[in-house]
Enzyme design. Structure first.
Site, mmCIF file in Angstrom:
data_model
loop_
_atom_site.group_PDB
_atom_site.id
_atom_site.type_symbol
_atom_site.label_atom_id
_atom_site.label_comp_id
_atom_site.label_asym_id
_atom_site.label_seq_id
_atom_site.Cartn_x
_atom_site.Cartn_y
_atom_site.Cartn_z
ATOM 1 N N HIS A 38 7.654 0.794 -0.913
ATOM 2 C CA HIS A 38 6.812 0.804 0.291
ATOM 3 C C HIS A 38 7.484 1.656 1.377
ATOM 4 O O HIS A 38 8.661 1.990 1.272
ATOM 5 C CB HIS A 38 6.712 -0.595 0.905
ATOM 6 C CG HIS A 38 6.224 -1.677 0.021
ATOM 7 N ND1 HIS A 38 4.945 -2.177 0.116
ATOM 8 C CD2 HIS A 38 6.831 -2.413 -0.940
ATOM 9 C CE1 HIS A 38 4.797 -3.176 -0.747
ATOM 10 N NE2 HIS A 38 5.924 -3.332 -1.409
ATOM 11 N N GLU A 120 11.170 -1.863 0.721
ATOM 12 C CA GLU A 120 10.615 -1.089 1.831
ATOM 13 C C GLU A 120 11.625 -0.025 2.249
ATOM 14 O O GLU A 120 12.819 -0.319 2.393
ATOM 15 C CB GLU A 120 10.354 -1.986 3.051
ATOM 16 C CG GLU A 120 9.350 -3.085 2.839
ATOM 17 C CD GLU A 120 7.908 -2.655 3.138
ATOM 18 O OE1 GLU A 120 7.693 -1.462 3.460
ATOM 19 O OE2 GLU A 120 7.021 -3.517 3.031
ATOM 20 N N HIS A 156 3.318 1.271 -3.489
ATOM 21 C CA HIS A 156 2.279 0.331 -3.047
ATOM 22 C C HIS A 156 0.905 1.001 -3.167
ATOM 23 O O HIS A 156 -0.081 0.380 -3.518
ATOM 24 C CB HIS A 156 2.563 -0.079 -1.594
ATOM 25 C CG HIS A 156 1.924 -1.352 -1.175
ATOM 26 N ND1 HIS A 156 1.966 -1.813 0.117
ATOM 27 C CD2 HIS A 156 1.211 -2.278 -1.883
ATOM 28 C CE1 HIS A 156 1.310 -2.979 0.177
ATOM 29 N NE2 HIS A 156 0.844 -3.269 -1.013
ATOM 30 N N ASP A 166 1.275 3.781 1.253
ATOM 31 C CA ASP A 166 2.729 3.948 1.214
ATOM 32 C C ASP A 166 3.277 3.867 -0.215
ATOM 33 O O ASP A 166 2.649 3.239 -1.065
ATOM 34 C CB ASP A 166 3.414 2.882 2.109
ATOM 35 C CG ASP A 166 3.125 1.448 1.658
ATOM 36 O OD1 ASP A 166 1.960 1.126 1.387
ATOM 37 O OD2 ASP A 166 4.080 0.652 1.573
#
Ligand SMILES: [Zn+2]
Length: 207
Positions: A38, A120, A156, A166
């Site tokens: 992400h 992330e 994602h 993303d």
């Protein structure tokens, strides 16, 4: 010693740990086979602020920026955040289910949170990612592959198309894959026989 080596619960070495309440147990017997990449920044496009960690740990001050009103009631967390300088923060043990993917599907299987680990990258869809982030991501991928039967990496955007974008067009999948591959080969030479402990990983470009 393997960088980011995960313990039996899925907590990694060499990371900063902030425990998130936005997680629960995986369904019984769910093997962890998918890594989901992400990007995030709060406010969008601003790096280095503490607000992503605040969001993932349920501590957002909604009054800091007007845009934060949209975050009210949102209960999300990834397992990991890789900051722009490559530092890694872990919020949820990789053995537990973090709430990062939302409505999602991979190879006909819904609820990707059940069987995935979420990473992330601090960033946006509009700014290239830092070399240090690729290095940390590749190291984390190698370490997690030793502990879990990871078979696939997806963005994602791939598991929630039309809803999520993303890590975005500026995330360099080839660079990630190459960095991972070099690291994997180094580990194989360092610790002979170790390579057998890793499974091959499919990246989006392979499919
Ligand atoms: Zn995402």
């Amino acid at each position: 010693m393997l960088l980011y080596e995960a313990d039996a619960d899925g907590w990694c070495r060499d990371v900063v740990r902030y425990d998130s309440p936005h997680a629960d147990a995986r369904p019984p017997g769910a093997a962890v086979t998918l890594l989901v990449i992400h990007n995030i920044s709060l406010p969008a496009g601003r790096f280095g602020a503490p607000h992503v960690s605040d969001l993932f740990t349920g501590r957002v001050d909604y009054n800091v920026y007007p845009s934060f009103a949209d975050l009210r009631g949102l209960k999300v967390s990834s397992h990991f955040l890789i900051r722009r300088d490559g530092r890694v923060i872990q919020y949820v043990a990789a053995g537990a289910r973090a709430w990062h993917a939302g409505k999602s599907e991979f190879h006909g299987r819904a609820e990707c949170n059940d069987f995935s680990i979420g990473v992330e990258l601090e960033g946006t869809d509009f700014v290239p990612f830092e070399a240090a982030q690729y290095t940390a991501l590749a190291g984390l991928t190698v370490a997690l592959s030793r502990r879990y039967p990871l078979s696939d990496v997806q963005g994602h955007e791939h598991i929630a198309p039309g809803r999520k974008t993303d890590p975005g067009p500026l995330f360099d999948w080839q660079k990630y894959q190459q960095t991972w591959s070099v690291l994997l080969n180094e580990k194989a030479m360092d610790e002979s026989g170790l390579v057998g402990a890793y499974r091959p990983l499919r990246f989006p470009s392979d499919i």
